[in-house]
Design an enzyme around this catalytic site. Structure first.
Site, short mmCIF file in Angstrom:
data_model
loop_
_atom_site.label_atom_id
_atom_site.label_comp_id
_atom_site.label_asym_id
_atom_site.label_seq_id
_atom_site.Cartn_x
_atom_site.Cartn_y
_atom_site.Cartn_z
N ASP A 172 0.81 -1.24 0.00
CA ASP A 172 0.00 0.00 0.00
C ASP A 172 0.83 1.28 0.00
O ASP A 172 0.30 2.37 -0.02
CB ASP A 172 -0.94 0.01 1.20
CG ASP A 172 -0.18 0.00 2.53
OD1 ASP A 172 1.03 0.28 2.54
OD2 ASP A 172 -0.81 -0.31 3.55
N TYR A 264 10.38 4.45 1.97
CA TYR A 264 11.28 3.46 2.57
C TYR A 264 12.73 3.63 2.13
O TYR A 264 13.63 3.09 2.76
CB TYR A 264 10.80 2.03 2.26
CG TYR A 264 9.71 1.58 3.21
CD1 TYR A 264 10.04 0.99 4.43
CD2 TYR A 264 8.38 1.77 2.91
CE1 TYR A 264 9.05 0.59 5.32
CE2 TYR A 264 7.38 1.37 3.80
CZ TYR A 264 7.73 0.78 5.00
OH TYR A 264 6.76 0.40 5.87
#
Ligand code: NAD
Ligand code: G6P
Ligand code: MN
Length: 441
Positions: A172, A264
């Site tokens: 997601d 990330y």
């Protein structure tokens, strides 16, 4: 529209309530006949299931049945789709995944670096068992997996089930980032069409268009660089850790302005800063235990006590809506575009064919049809090849019980680099994971 049967594997997950609210919101797009929860932890699941029963009776009266079970036969027979969201070892093991690397001065994170490797080696066996069990009862069901670390789990599933074309690994994060872009532009997130390339939790948006084909990329970049970048989906908007993480994406864009980064990447591009920011006494796992998990359990207790969900602040979220719309596109052959994981096979032409890349794809009833990306520039190619090599080595180490390949994997990983450090961390992780990992030689 034909109504479908769905099982949520990991019914006790902290994400289930948000998925239920999303299923309610999306019932026109993905109408359900039967809904089942499956979990190995009956008590953890029961709390969520009891609250779900009340929510569904108030908002989904047309649902034929809702049940929850720890019995695989009851859970997996006659299903059209499975959402898989398990956590082998629970949040307790997640805390060790994060603490141990941090104690050695490097990033300790759920899916990145040494923590991600530790979690991957725990997840693979349970995920293979689950796919086998689901296939035993429902040969053609679509399996949407977002169990982490999705990159490593996805590679292992590809190796174990090379001919199974109905497993989709999905995350997601791209849509959560797109939600923030959409809010910057005051547009609906579903109006944005992404161009994106990379690996899971390791990719970049090269372009964002609207449905009319207008290029919005420069406007988004300008707004981020000259303003701020924040999470806006309700699930994460007020979470201090996610606020810091989204802010860091602005710095990444200033340093590397070519493409818009997945959040990330902060762990790989600024590993020293990130390791310094986190503390083994206040891991992300601890924050989740005192935050999301506590909040979800309190909501369930309130709903169960009051016998109604009225006045309880539970809402659909982008995570749930994304999984549901992706499933609908697969099951109803809607051919809508989602960023998902697929075997590369030339999609990114200068990366290995067997890498599991994350790219936009049309989701059809024959599976994902990825759009061609072509060649990517050398900086990104270098980063991705390094990360892909790490991921492959972890999966190979799992199958070969290889200590040496794990040491190679951690030494390659940008969050570690130093071989002696990799060895020290690996030895501590082996001890902590002795009930979960394959025995290494
Ligand atoms: P959680 O611990 O709250 O929930 C996981 C549930 O799975 C628990 O109820 C547990 O009992 C159950 N479980 C564990 N092993 C099982 C097994 N073998 N079979 C069936 N059930 C099992 O964890 P969470 O924080 O809610 O996250 C759930 C999972 O979803 C994690 O892997 C997380 O990383 C992942 N996740 C991924 C994404 C993504 O974008 N890829 C997004 C959100 C969460
Ligand atoms: C994002 C990622 C997931 C990750 C989740 C939760 O949604 O895509 O892969 O599991 O964040 O992270 P948290 O640290 O809040 O548990
Ligand atoms: Mn993810």
């Amino acid at each position: 529209m034909e109504r479908k049967n769905l099982v949520i594997v990991g019914g006790g997950s902290t994400y289930t309530l948000g998925i239920i609210m999303s299923l309610i919101e999306e019932k026109e797009n993905f109408p359900l006949q039967n809904l089942t929860f499956y979990d190995t932890d009956a008590d953890r699941q029961e709390k969520i299931a009891k609250a779900t029963e009340i929510l569904l009776s108030e908002h989904y009266p047309e649902l034929e049945s809702f049940s929850y079970t720890t019995d695989k036969a009851a859970a997996f027979a006659d299903i059209d789709a499975a959402f898989v969201q398990i956590r082998t070892g629970g949040l307790a093991m997640r805390e060790l995944d994060e603490q141990i690397p941090l104690q050695h001065g490097v990033v300790g994170q759920e899916t990145c670096g040494a923590g991600g490797m530790a979690y991957g080696l725990r997840s693979i066996k349970d995920m293979i068992d689950l796919v086998n069990d689901i296939r035993y009862y429902s040969r053609d069901a679509w399996i949407l997996n977002y169990t982490n670390p999705a990159a490593i789990v996805g590679l292992a599933l590809k190796r174990e089930f090379p001919d199974d074309l109905r497993i989709l690994n999905i995350c997601d994060m791209p849509i959560a980032i797109m939600k923030s872009y959409a809010d910057l532009l005051e547009k609906d997130v579903w109006e944005l069409v992404p161009e994106y390339f990379g690996l899971n939790h390791f990719g970049w948006f090269s372009k964002l268009l609207d449905k009319a084909g207008n290029d919005l990329t420069d406007e988004i970049k300008d707004k981020i660089i000259n303003g701020d970048f924040l999470p806006t989906d309700k699930e994460i908007a007020n979470d201090e850790s996610w606020i810091q993480t989204f802010r860091q994406a602005r710095q990444m864009l200033i340093d590397f302005p070519e493409f818009l980064p997945n959040t990330y990447l902060q762990y790989y591009l600024y590993p020293d800063d990130l390791a310094k920011k986190e503390s083994p006494d206040n891991t992300r796992a601890r924050q989740v235990i005192n935050g999301r998990e506590k909040r979800v359990h309190e909501h369930c207790d309130q709903i169960i006590q009051q016998g109604t969900a009225k006045d309880i602040d539970v809402e659909a979220d982008i995570h749930g809506v994304y999984m549901i719309r992706a499933a609908a596109s697969l099951l109803f052959n809607l051919k809508e575009t989602f960023v998902v994981m697929v075997e590369n096979q030339g999609v990114i032409s200068n990366l290995p064919a067997d890498a599991l890349v994350e790219v936009p794809a049309l989701l059809t009833n024959h599976g994902p049809k990825a759009f061609s990306v072509g060649e990517i520039p050398v900086f990104y190619k270098g980063l991705i090849e390094n990360q892909h090599a790490y991921e492959r080595l972890v999966v190979e180490a799992y199958y070969e019980n290889s200590y040496n390949k794990l040491l190679q994997a951690l030494t390659l990983n940008r969050t570690i680099v130093s071989a002696p450090k990799a060895k020290a961390i690996l030895d501590d992780l082996i001890e902590a994971n002795k009930d979960y990992w394959p025995a290494l030689k």
